[in-house]
Design an enzyme around this catalytic site. Structure first.
Site, mmCIF file in Angstrom:
data_model
loop_
_atom_site.group_PDB
_atom_site.id
_atom_site.type_symbol
_atom_site.label_atom_id
_atom_site.label_comp_id
_atom_site.label_asym_id
_atom_site.label_seq_id
_atom_site.Cartn_x
_atom_site.Cartn_y
_atom_site.Cartn_z
ATOM 1 N N ARG A 1 8.470 -9.106 -17.801
ATOM 2 C CA ARG A 1 8.475 -7.925 -18.655
ATOM 3 C C ARG A 1 8.566 -6.649 -17.813
ATOM 4 N NH1 ARG A 1 2.867 -5.579 -21.272
ATOM 5 N NH2 ARG A 1 3.851 -3.955 -22.529
ATOM 6 N N HIS B 1 -5.954 -1.472 -16.579
ATOM 7 C CA HIS B 1 -4.528 -1.338 -16.846
ATOM 8 C C HIS B 1 -3.768 -1.489 -15.545
ATOM 9 C CE1 HIS B 1 -5.290 -0.301 -20.950
ATOM 10 N NE2 HIS B 1 -6.236 0.516 -20.523
ATOM 11 N N ASN C 1 -7.737 -6.256 -20.420
ATOM 12 C CA ASN C 1 -6.535 -5.431 -20.530
ATOM 13 C C ASN C 1 -6.024 -5.696 -21.936
ATOM 14 O OD1 ASN C 1 -4.093 -4.161 -20.509
ATOM 15 N ND2 ASN C 1 -3.434 -4.989 -18.523
HETATM 16 C C1 DQA Z 1 -1.002 -1.759 -20.137
HETATM 17 C C2 DQA Z 1 -0.635 -0.346 -20.591
HETATM 18 C C3 DQA Z 1 -0.459 -0.300 -22.098
HETATM 19 O O1 DQA Z 1 -0.132 1.014 -22.504
HETATM 20 C C4 DQA Z 1 0.663 -1.234 -22.501
HETATM 21 O O2 DQA Z 1 0.793 -1.244 -23.909
HETATM 22 C C5 DQA Z 1 0.500 -2.611 -21.973
HETATM 23 C C6 DQA Z 1 0.023 -2.780 -20.600
HETATM 24 C C7 DQA Z 1 -1.104 -1.863 -18.599
HETATM 25 O O3 DQA Z 1 -1.725 -2.808 -18.134
HETATM 26 O O4 DQA Z 1 -0.528 -1.049 -17.881
HETATM 27 O O5 DQA Z 1 0.809 -3.592 -22.630
HETATM 28 O O6 DQA Z 1 -2.265 -2.098 -20.674
#
Ligand code: DQA
Length: 144
Positions: free
Chosen positions: A18, A98, A72
């Site tokens: 992804r 994150h 997360n």
């Molecule tokens: C995330 C940041 C989020 O905004 C996003 O929707 C994700 C991944 C990160 O790990 O950077 O799915 O949580």
């Protein structure tokens, strides 16, 4: 033995495939292997779901016996009062992580509904954000 639960939310099953420019080329399973090897003194459990209620169920299930939860919540971070309530409801300290620096991205990622319920937040260090969270759990005198 410290028991740590890692919970990953929606779309994080696609890590490695992804948007690699944002999230890197490593799958979480691959990373988890390294993380577990680095911390043999911890039992690190892993759960991923794209379904909000399943994330809540896992917080309930592990939130009264584990040393720490690392979550997360993906995009649910920015939308879910139900996850906020679940984190508030349990005894185990929860660390929000994150991979990307959400504050350097779209404005809708700048707000977390979860942070206020969490013990602390680690943002923007790539997959190393998870290791830093494990360090925070281990550095705590008792259960953080
Ligand atoms: C995330 C940041 C989020 O905004 C996003 O929707 C994700 C991944 C990160 O790990 O950077 O799915 O949580």
């Amino acid at each position: 033995m410290k028991k740590i639960q890692i919970i990953n939310g929606p779309n994080l099953n696609l890590l490695g495939k992804r948007e690699p420019a944002v999230y890197g080329n490593t799958s979480f399973e691959e990373y988890l292997h390294t993380l577990r090897a680095k911390y043999p003194q911890c039992e690190i459990s892993y759960f991923q779901s794209n379904i909000e209620g399943e994330l809540i169920n896992k917080i309930h299930e592990t939130g009264f016996g584990y040393t720490g939860i690392i979550i997360n919540a993906g995009a649910y971070t920015h939308t879910s009062i139900a996850l906020y309530d679940a984190i508030k409801a349990v005894e185990t300290p929860v660390i929000e992580v994150h991979i990307s620096n959400v504050h350097a991205r779209e404005a809708f990622r700048h707000t977390s509904l979860l942070s206020a319920a969490c013990k602390g937040v680690i943002i923007g260090f790539g997959l190393d954000s998870y290791r830093l969270s494990v360090e925070a759990i281990l550095a705590a005198q008792t259960d953080i």
